[in-house]
Write a protein that holds these residues in place. Structure first.
Motif, PDB file in Angstrom:
ATOM      1  N   ASP A  63       0.845  -1.213   0.055  1.00 10.88           N
ATOM      2  CA  ASP A  63       0.139   0.143   0.068  1.00 10.88           C
ATOM      3  C   ASP A  63       0.833   1.376  -0.047  1.00 10.88           C
ATOM      4  O   ASP A  63       0.615   2.237  -0.741  1.00 10.88           O
ATOM      5  CB  ASP A  63      -1.030  -0.253   1.081  1.00 10.88           C
ATOM      6  N   ASP A 115       0.902   4.283  -2.903  1.00  9.68           N
ATOM      7  CA  ASP A 115       0.779   5.512  -2.849  1.00  9.68           C
ATOM      8  C   ASP A 115       1.877   6.322  -3.295  1.00  9.68           C
ATOM      9  O   ASP A 115       1.499   7.444  -3.833  1.00  9.68           O
ATOM     10  CB  ASP A 115       0.646   5.661  -1.253  1.00  9.68           C
ATOM     11  N   GLN A 159     -10.993   3.861  -5.835  1.00 11.95           N
ATOM     12  CA  GLN A 159      -9.511   4.024  -5.097  1.00 11.95           C
ATOM     13  C   GLN A 159      -9.834   4.988  -3.934  1.00 11.95           C
ATOM     14  O   GLN A 159      -9.327   4.789  -2.540  1.00 11.95           O
ATOM     15  CB  GLN A 159      -8.516   4.460  -5.998  1.00 11.95           C
ATOM     16  N   ASN A 199      -9.419   3.906   0.211  1.00 16.16           N
ATOM     17  CA  ASN A 199      -8.782   4.438   1.171  1.00 16.16           C
ATOM     18  C   ASN A 199      -9.485   4.881   2.349  1.00 16.16           C
ATOM     19  O   ASN A 199      -9.045   4.632   3.581  1.00 16.16           O
ATOM     20  CB  ASN A 199      -7.894   5.832   0.425  1.00 16.16           C
ATOM     21  N   ASN A 216      -8.832   3.209   6.149  1.00 17.42           N
ATOM     22  CA  ASN A 216      -8.611   3.997   7.337  1.00 17.42           C
ATOM     23  C   ASN A 216      -9.617   3.887   8.202  1.00 17.42           C
ATOM     24  O   ASN A 216      -9.101   3.626   9.635  1.00 17.42           O
ATOM     25  CB  ASN A 216      -8.489   5.459   6.837  1.00 17.42           C
ATOM     26  N   GLY A 274      -2.529   8.572   1.981  1.00 20.82           N
ATOM     27  CA  GLY A 274      -3.891   8.159   1.332  1.00 20.82           C
ATOM     28  C   GLY A 274      -4.908   9.091   1.286  1.00 20.82           C
ATOM     29  O   GLY A 274      -5.646   9.173   0.286  1.00 20.82           O
ATOM     30  N   SER A 276      -6.450  10.810  -2.277  1.00 16.11           N
ATOM     31  CA  SER A 276      -7.922  10.847  -2.326  1.00 16.11           C
ATOM     32  C   SER A 276      -8.523  12.271  -2.787  1.00 16.11           C
ATOM     33  O   SER A 276      -9.415  12.289  -3.670  1.00 16.11           O
ATOM     34  CB  SER A 276      -8.709  10.444  -1.080  1.00 16.11           C
TER      35      SER A 276
END
Length: 304
Positions: free
Chosen positions: A118, A122, A185, A189, A193, A255, A259
């Motif tokens: 991940d 990112d 995506q 994210n 979280n 993340g 976003s």
């Protein structure tokens, strides 16, 4: 005989001298001012040249950083994939049974390699965004299909029995013309979280039509929440909130920043509502149809 003009010749001469002196002084001041302006102009031109040079150096540095991040991300992907494959083989007992302790350690390897993957993804996305190399590929799609894919993706990940992941039926949401992968995506994210910072309760994913032209997606959780003083910073690069849970978890802090940038590429934006110890709700709002879409497909008139 008196001067018929009535003027004293001496007085006239004095006035002429005064006028000539004033003109000479003014001309001297004008020359000095012109010289000062020319000097200032040269300074401004030199400053512009320096700024252009610094901007060029900054562009080169940014490009080098983006290329480095992209290169390293690609290089990291191969060993990460190998680690994940080996861990999967061990977990499936292909080469024989494992003891309970061995199975536990293999589970740690799988979790850590997934977190590492991940991070690499990112960083790669950040490099592409900064280099302007992320392209939007819009197409018509149904939101229920995106929710179904996300549900399947998180099924093996949402393993905490005290947390329930719920995907609500989309409310009055028509077919969308956008990039479904980038939307997924963003939601991925948000959900990731929420899973990290929710120890018990539920995570609820929903989509609701907003007005005539937009759809708002929300990911709500019953987790630790975020104090209001941090709301302005959480969508910035490398931002992580100081908390006991955060210290146990690894991440790049990219993340939410990614976003936000992806949402803006889709013509929308992100937002958050949260209070410490009372959970959080992250939103992404995008237009139903991304600008410059092609002609409406023949079956579009059937969608609401």
């Amino acid at each position: 005989m008196n001067d018929v003009t009535g003027l004293d010749p001496d007085t006239t001469s004095e006035r002429s001298d005064d006028l000539a002196g004033a003109l000479a002084a003014a001309e001297s001041e004008l020359v000095a001012l012109r010289s000062e302006l020319e000097e200032t102009n040269r300074g401004v031109l030199a400053l512009y040249a320096e700024l252009d040079s610094q901007a060029d150096h900054l562009r080169q540095a940014t490009e080098l950083k983006s290329r480095f991040l992209a290169y390293m991300s690609h290089e990291f992907r191969t060993p990460i994939g190998a680690i994940q494959s080996i861990a999967r083989i061990l977990q499936d007992r292909v080469d024989g049974p494992l003891t309970d302790e061995q199975a536990k350690q293999v589970g740690f390897i799988q979790t850590t390699s997934a977190e590492f993957a991940d991070m690499v993804n990112d960083l790669l996305d950040l490099a592409k965004l900064e280099a302007g190399r992320i392209e939007v590929s819009p197409a018509w799609f149904e939101m229920v299909d995106v929710f179904s894919a996300l549900r399947g993706m998180f099924k093996p990940i949402a393993v905490n029995p005290e947390v329930t992941l719920i995907f609500e039926e989309p409310v009055d949401v028509p077919k969308l013309f956008s990039d479904d992968r980038k939307l997924a995506q963003i939601l991925r994210n948000f959900i990731s979280n929420a899973l990290k910072f929710t120890l018990r309760g539920e995570i609820r994913v929903s989509a609701t039509r907003v007005g005539e032209d937009s759809v708002q997606f929300a990911v709500s959780d019953t987790g630790i929440g975020i104090a209001s003083q941090f709301h302005h910073a959480i969508f910035q690069d490398y931002t992580q909130i100081d908390s006991p849970i955060q210290k146990r978890l690894r991440g790049t802090g990219l993340g939410l920043s990614l976003s936000k940038r992806l949402a803006q590429l889709l013509g929308g934006d992100v937002a958050v509502q949260s209070e410490s110890q009372k959970g959080s709700t992250f939103y992404v709002t995008i237009p139903i149809t991304l600008a410059l879409q092609p002609a409406t497909p023949a079956d579009q008139h059937t969608s609401p």
